[in-house]
Write a protein that holds these residues in place. Structure first.
Motif, PDB file in Angstrom:
ATOM      1  N   ASP A   1       0.828  -1.204   0.000  1.00  0.00           N
ATOM      2  CA  ASP A   1       0.000   0.000   0.000  1.00  0.00           C
ATOM      3  C   ASP A   1       0.865   1.258   0.000  1.00  0.00           C
ATOM      4  OD1 ASP A   1      -3.039   0.737   0.499  1.00  0.00           O
ATOM      5  OD2 ASP A   1      -1.838   2.150   1.688  1.00  0.00           O
ATOM      6  N   PRO A   2       0.400   2.330  -0.646  1.00  0.00           N
ATOM      7  CA  PRO A   2       1.176   3.574  -0.674  1.00  0.00           C
ATOM      8  C   PRO A   2       1.486   4.160   0.701  1.00  0.00           C
ATOM      9  CG  PRO A   2      -0.552   3.635  -2.345  1.00  0.00           C
ATOM     10  CD  PRO A   2      -0.791   2.398  -1.524  1.00  0.00           C
ATOM     11  N   ILE A   3       0.756   3.755   1.732  1.00  0.00           N
ATOM     12  CA  ILE A   3       1.026   4.289   3.065  1.00  0.00           C
ATOM     13  C   ILE A   3       2.427   3.921   3.551  1.00  0.00           C
ATOM     14  CG2 ILE A   3       0.154   2.338   4.437  1.00  0.00           C
ATOM     15  CD1 ILE A   3      -1.158   4.402   6.304  1.00  0.00           C
ATOM     16  N   GLN A   4       3.069   2.968   2.869  1.00  0.00           N
ATOM     17  CA  GLN A   4       4.435   2.612   3.276  1.00  0.00           C
ATOM     18  C   GLN A   4       5.399   3.781   3.114  1.00  0.00           C
ATOM     19  OE1 GLN A   4       6.828   0.380  -0.152  1.00  0.00           O
ATOM     20  NE2 GLN A   4       4.788  -0.526   0.065  1.00  0.00           N
ATOM     21  N   ILE A   5       5.112   4.725   2.223  1.00  0.00           N
ATOM     22  CA  ILE A   5       6.043   5.829   1.974  1.00  0.00           C
ATOM     23  C   ILE A   5       6.179   6.744   3.188  1.00  0.00           C
ATOM     24  CG2 ILE A   5       6.642   7.761   0.460  1.00  0.00           C
ATOM     25  CD1 ILE A   5       6.818   4.990  -0.887  1.00  0.00           C
ATOM     26  N   PRO A   6       5.092   7.304   3.736  1.00  0.00           N
ATOM     27  CA  PRO A   6       5.265   8.130   4.942  1.00  0.00           C
ATOM     28  C   PRO A   6       5.803   7.355   6.145  1.00  0.00           C
ATOM     29  CG  PRO A   6       2.922   7.832   4.435  1.00  0.00           C
ATOM     30  CD  PRO A   6       3.697   7.359   3.249  1.00  0.00           C
ATOM     31  N   HIS A   7       5.652   6.030   6.125  1.00  0.00           N
ATOM     32  CA  HIS A   7       6.219   5.226   7.213  1.00  0.00           C
ATOM     33  C   HIS A   7       7.750   5.202   7.180  1.00  0.00           C
ATOM     34  CE1 HIS A   7       3.137   3.277   9.701  1.00  0.00           C
ATOM     35  NE2 HIS A   7       2.352   3.326   8.637  1.00  0.00           N
ATOM     36  N   LEU A   8       8.346   5.683   6.102  1.00  0.00           N
ATOM     37  CA  LEU A   8       9.806   5.724   6.002  1.00  0.00           C
ATOM     38  C   LEU A   8      10.405   6.818   6.881  1.00  0.00           C
ATOM     39  CD1 LEU A   8      10.147   5.407   2.102  1.00  0.00           C
ATOM     40  CD2 LEU A   8      10.597   3.609   3.789  1.00  0.00           C
TER      41      LEU A   8
END
Length: 257
Positions: free
Chosen positions: A29-36
């Protein structure tokens, strides 16, 4: 499934929401990006830009979102606030569907304007949100974001609820920022705003499932449909109605409901 009683529907959707709102959800899911990121501003900016390009093939979204972060030196807030004109030239060549490097350049400028004037995005939404939802705040965010000079074509990449848009991508971004992080998926960094104000990121998957379950009658996935769906989801859980986004999306994408 339309014949479920209200308690049966709530039980069914509660179970599905809990099933899909798990850390493994992040993997595709794209939410992985802000989790970086760990800094609030980096999470906001990476989340906002990723949500902006979140339409089409999910693998392509993830590939291009990672490319986008690399173009911002994997330090998005610093890039937004301190870039030079030469730095902007490094963005040339970026494209995701109809969002290209020209749009990205003006998004960088729009973000710098917002952070300069309002300190952070949460402060903006806190100022303009209404008690029941964020539709007014989204409308004003688009106006303020495009206050600096920009091409008209770039405006299409932020939707306006006051023009009967479901504003799926920005509602998804708001879900990421506002909902509690305890399940390990949403980030919950905007603690001055309430999950009760959120609207479901309505798309073809969640819309189709909602219709099959009888919680949405309107055929178009527009602003009026979003209002109808929001009202129904608030009857199931007034404090956290958008947890059901996991249920509707999961049923549609993964279970082909």
């Amino acid at each position: 499934m339309k014949n479920l009683t209200k308690p049966e529907l709530k039980e069914f959707l509660d179970e599905k929401a809990a099933f899909y709102e798990q850390p493994k959800f992040i993997e595709a899911d794209p939410i992985q990006i802000p989790h970086l990121y760990t800094q609030k501003e980096d999470i906001e900016i990476s989340g906002f830009l990723t949500a902006t390009i979140s339409w089409g093939n999910r693998k392509s979204i993830l590939t291009n979102a990672h490319k986008l972060m690399a173009l911002l030196d994997n330090n998005p807030y610093d890039f937004i606030m301190n870039h030079s004109q030469n730095d902007l030239q490094t963005l040339e060549g970026f494209v995701h569907r109809t969002f290209n490097h020209i749009d990205l350049t003006y998004f960088v400028q729009g973000l710098r304007y917002i952070y300069t004037k309002y300190k952070d995005m949460e402060s903006f939404y806190l100022q303009f949100s209404e008690e029941e939802n964020f539709q007014n705040a989204i409308h004003h965010f688009k106006q303020e974001f495009f206050a600096p000079a920009h091409p008209i074509r770039t405006e299409k990449h932020i939707s306006d609820p006051y023009k009967n848009s479901a504003a799926k991508r920005i509602n998804m971004f708001l879900r990421w920022m506002v909902r509690d992080a305890k399940a390990g998926v949403d980030l919950g960094i905007w603690d001055r705003l309430s999950p009760s104000q959120l609207s479901c990121p309505l798309d073809v998957h969640s819309g189709n499932v909602a219709r099959k379950l009888g919680v949405l009658k309107r055929k178009q996935n527009d602003g009026k449909a979003l209002s109808e769906l929001d009202n129904q989801l608030r009857l199931l859980d007034s404090k956290d109605p958008v947890k059901y986004d996991y249920a509707l999306f999961g049923l549609g994408v993964f279970e082909k409901f």
